[in-house]
Design an enzyme around this catalytic site. Structure first.
Site, PDB file in Angstrom:
ATOM      1  CD  GLU A  16      -2.848  -1.316   2.330  1.00 42.47           C
ATOM      2  OE1 GLU A  16      -2.480  -0.758   3.385  1.00 42.47           O
ATOM      3  OE2 GLU A  16      -3.887  -1.981   2.245  1.00 42.47           O
ATOM      4  CD  GLU A  54      -4.413  -5.812   1.689  1.00 35.57           C
ATOM      5  OE1 GLU A  54      -5.227  -5.342   2.517  1.00 35.57           O
ATOM      6  OE2 GLU A  54      -3.188  -5.663   1.776  1.00 35.57           O
TER       7      GLU A  54
END
Length: 876
Positions: A485, A551
């Protein structure tokens, strides 16, 4: 790369392990270590490492392992994975680093080499710093730092003349272990070091008290001639569009290696390799005391046996034996690499606006799982890796993403992925949480400061170079990623992209970070991940998310047998919604099932809750994968579930627990992810099929029918169906008939595809609620009188057959487990061809169980279901 001892080239070939590299003479120092805390040791390393020096008060040490592992094995701390025991262990942030700073000592026998031969000492992983001594002399001139940096030392001249040696290593924890204040990675300062971040705590784990300080990976001794062959690099080129079967056009194999001449004179010799019965060689002259990289001529491999991801074809592997011989044709060193001939390409799909994966020219719909680490305390083993990756294969997944808050996995992990056909998406060691992507009041330092973590960028780059060399030959390794991320700092990511990867591994796509626009264009807003937690099943089908979602995930509480392993009896209390959750459940990161248990009836106790949770688990993960597959190439090119496993006794996001006991999540995925799959869209009632193979399926018969709560069957339709390769197809809607049938008590829906021999190819079975959303019919079902038998097929496999007599109800949602016949404890790990199965009236189902027998213990089969009484079945 791993090297193992062998007696000759022939024996090396016979002893090949998938993905490993082997040398003529190597062994591991993995027993007989002793350790002592720094406070109890007054002598210096030169003295301690003298074989004649007496060690007083030292204790057995676990190597590979961590300080905490040693303390646990010596019964000096309680099991931190059980109950609230972790709270009883001092945390390094509060004790100071000296509390977990330890000396480790190992006595071993190794003769000083003669005639120009060399002996090397290898450390594959130390956390975090170390000084090394051998026989009274310091080995490393400067203190080593960095968790992800292998160490190799030539110890030829340091070995004792009588062959009796002592190795002494002092291990220092990272300078900033971080405050475990409950934030993701605690206060974030754990990320100032080049190490894993989760050890300061995360939303799925409590802090690891020593931050995994120790000699956490293998220590080995290697013998070679004057020239040490190391870091081989194998690239395979597979042009065109291929199929797993039939004649194959040639593939190109490109091989290079580093040759280290440890002698004081130039050496002329030959670097060569043997592959599929053919030899490729090159004569070279190596300067003294230098490392030379040698590129061998390209080899054109005829009729290659290709490596494919799981579900698409076989995982063929070739042994490639690489050798260096001197001018007299004497063998100096050799290594063997298992080669998977494959090529991965990653074009941009303009329609979905996401990256698309091709293997050997064929498009692969990515069905992946996020992986944290095998064991939070780094207790790795080849057997555990094999079991965990096998579970992923059994889920019908084809990719594992290694999350950036952990580590570069060990070579044995990639061996298992090569074996079972799991592509690997490898993050480097950064996370948005610790490295400054967001404002976070739990963090000690501001975003600008955290953005520059770790403190030593040069160490990061050296570590990346080393880890790339360690794992680049595995065919399963498909992608590199800058971090979770977030990208690494600019002076790290630019060298990775522009110099390190092009020079060391120019064949794999590099994602800047795990949810970057280069992977999946974010036209929906938000940060690109999720949703997380339980979703209405319609969400997966009707609400579009990111076209290659890195995710998305849900719950994962295990069944009652799982809860018994780590929750004390007094704390096994069913969560109430709304209401309080037991403190131990909270500590182990339970996330609520909220109102999703209630439609099955209020949980009577923890066991009843765990059993009903499995119904939610199965439905959630089957629905997730079905919804994404239904829109493949339309909305999506792939999806990666957050997450598929836990390295600690957490209660969320897992298909199997820490002890390797699967729950219904695994079998929901196994069903929803199967290569050829028939499914039901709960939004519009559409019956669909998805074909994730390269073969069209023709002249199949599609059967759609309903069972009521008494077991009566009603056929809705039976039509011929076909489907092309790698596609999803809609057939017809049965919404009106299904809604009418389920409105009073709910209903069972069965979908089947049969081949021309009337054999079932694939089957799917849904339980649908009544018009109010409750499973009122399930709550009133009559018992099913299942007849169960178990038959041993081999010493490590059993078939279990469940027969449901006619004229009775469906035998619903049955769990099969292999257990020790005396203790009734489950045998773990065990692998089931299917589980949580339902058997229709007048039919039977067979499950195959495979496992590793424990000694002479006899086994039995445990069986229980929604309306099937619990029993233990003798194995015949």
């Amino acid at each position: 790369m791993k090297k193992n001892r062998g007696q000759s080239g022939i024996i090396c070939l016979l002893l090949l392990l998938c993905g490993t590299v082997q040398a003529r003479d190597q062994y591991e120092l993995n027993t007989g270590w002793q350790c002592a805390n720094i406070a109890a040791v007054k002598d210096k390393g030169e003295t301690i490492s003298n074989p004649a020096h007496t060690l007083t008060g030292w204790q057995p040490a676990t190597v590979p392992g961590t300080v905490l592992t040693t303390l646990l094995n010596n019964k000096q701390v309680p099991d931190p994975f059980y109950g609230m025991n972790n709270e009883k262990i001092p945390d390094i942030y509060h004790t100071g680093n000296d509390h977990y700073t330890y000396w480790f000592v190992k006595d071993f026998t190794e003769q000083r080499p003669q005639n120009g031969r060399q002996v090397w000492l290898h450390f594959r992983g130390v956390n975090y710093g170390c000084d090394i001594y051998l026989n009274g002399q310091r080995v490393n001139k400067a203190t080593h730092y960095g968790m992800f940096l292998r160490q190799t030392y030539n110890i030829s001249n340091l070995l004792a003349k009588d062959g009796r040696n002592r190795l002494a290593v002092i291990i220092y924890p990272a300078a900033t272990p971080g405050n475990p204040n409950g934030g993701q990675g605690g206060d974030g300062t754990i990320a100032k070091s080049v190490a894993h971040q989760y050890t300061a705590g995360w939303d799925w784990i409590q802090p690891i008290r020593d931050r995994n300080t120790g000699i956490w990976d293998k220590v080995t001794i290697e013998r070679t001639g004057a020239v040490n062959l190391k870091n081989p690099h194998i690239i395979t080129r597979v042009p065109g569009v291929r199929l797993p079967e039939g004649p194959q056009a040639p593939a190109t194999v490109q091989v290079s290696a580093e040759l280290e001449n440890a002698s004081g004179k130039s050496i002329t010799g030959t670097l060569k390799y043997l592959l599929d019965g053919h030899t490729v060689s090159k004569k070279v002259t190596l300067p003294p005391h230098a490392v030379t990289e040698v590129q061998l001529p390209d080899y054109r491999l005829q009729q290659p046996r290709l490596w494919w991801p799981a579900g698409y074809g076989p995982q063929n592997l070739y042994p490639l034996q690489l050798q260096f011989t001197d001018a007299a044709n004497a063998l100096s060193d050799q290594e063997t690499v298992q080669v998977g001939v494959r090529e991965v390409q990653t074009p941009w799909n303009e329609f979905t606006r996401s990256r698309q994966v091709l293997v050997n020219g064929q498009k692969i719909f990515i069905k992946g799982g996020n992986w944290i680490i095998s064991d939070a305390m780094l207790r790795f083993s080849k057997e555990r890796y094999d079991a965990e990756v096998r579970f992923h294969r059994d889920m019908n997944l084809n990719l594992i993403r290694i999350w950036g808050g952990a580590l570069t996995e060990r070579p044995e992990f990639y061996e298992a992925c090569d074996k079972y056909g799991l592509l690997v998406f490898q993050d480097f060691w950064f996370s948005g949480d610790c490295n400054g992507r967001w404002v976070d009041p739990m963090k000690k330092e501001d975003q600008w400061t955290r953005r520059q973590y770790p403190d030593d960028h040069g160490l990061v780059l050296r570590s990346i170079r080393d880890q790339v060399k360690m794992i680049r030959n595995y065919p399963s390794l498909a992608f590199w990623c800058g971090g979770n991320e977030i990208t690494p700092p600019e002076d790290i990511i630019i060298p990775i992209k522009d110099s390190i990867l092009p020079a060391l591994d120019g064949t794999r796509y590099f994602f800047d970070y795990s949810n970057s626009d280069s992977m999946s264009y974010n036209f929906l807003g938000g940060n690109g991940d999720g949703p997380y937690g339980i979703q209405d099943l319609e969400t997966f089908w009707a609400h579009r998310t990111f076209p290659f979602n890195s995710e998305i995930g849900s719950v994962g509480v295990g069944d009652y047998a799982s809860l018994e392993r780590f929750i004390p009896k007094e704390n096994r209390i069913a969560p109430q919604y709304p209401g309080e959750v037991d403190s131990v459940w909270k500590y182990h990161k339970y996330i609520g099932y909220d109102g999703h248990i209630a439609p099955y009836g209020k949980a009577k106790d923890a066991k009843d809750f765990a059993n009903k949770a499995q119904l939610v688990n199965y439905d959630q993960y089957r629905g997730l994968m079905e919804g994404f597959s239904a829109h493949m190439w339309e909305w999506y090119t792939g999806v990666i579930i957050w997450k598929t496993q836990n390295p600690w006794t957490a209660m969320r996001g897992q298909m199997y627990d820490y002890y390797l006991d699967p729950n219904a999540c695994l079998y929901g995925l196994h069903n929803g992810s199967e290569p050829l799959h028939i499914m039901y869209n709960p939004v519009d009632g559409m019956v669909m099929a998805v074909n994730n193979t390269f073969t069209a399926r023709r002249s199949m018969m599609m059967e759609v029918g309903l069972y009521d709560m008494e077991g009566r069957y009603k056929q809705l339709t039976q039509v011929f169906a076909d489907i092309g390769p790698t596609t999803a197809k809609k057939y017809l809607s049965v919404k009106k008939a299904v809604d009418e049938a389920r409105k009073e008590q709910g209903v069972f829906l069965r979908l089947r595809l049969l081949n021309t021999d009337k054999q079932v190819i694939t089957e799917n079975f849904y339980w649908l609620p009544d018009a109010s959303g409750n499973y009122s019919g399930l709550q009133q079902m009559a018992p099913a009188k299942v007849q169960a038998t178990a038959k041993r097929i081999t010493k490590d496999s059993i078939t279990v057959t469940l027969r449901n007599p006619a004229n009775g109800p469906v035998a619903f949602f049955n769990r099969v487990a292999v257990v020790d016949a005396q203790t009734k404890q489950r045998v773990l790990p065990a692998f089931y061809s299917d589980n949580y199965i339902s058997v229709m009236p007048g039919e039977e189902r067979t499950v195959t169980v495979s496992y590793t027998p424990a000694g002479n213990n006899s086994t039995a089969i445990e069986l229980y279901g929604w309306n099937v009484k619990e029993e233990y079945i003798t194995v015949q």
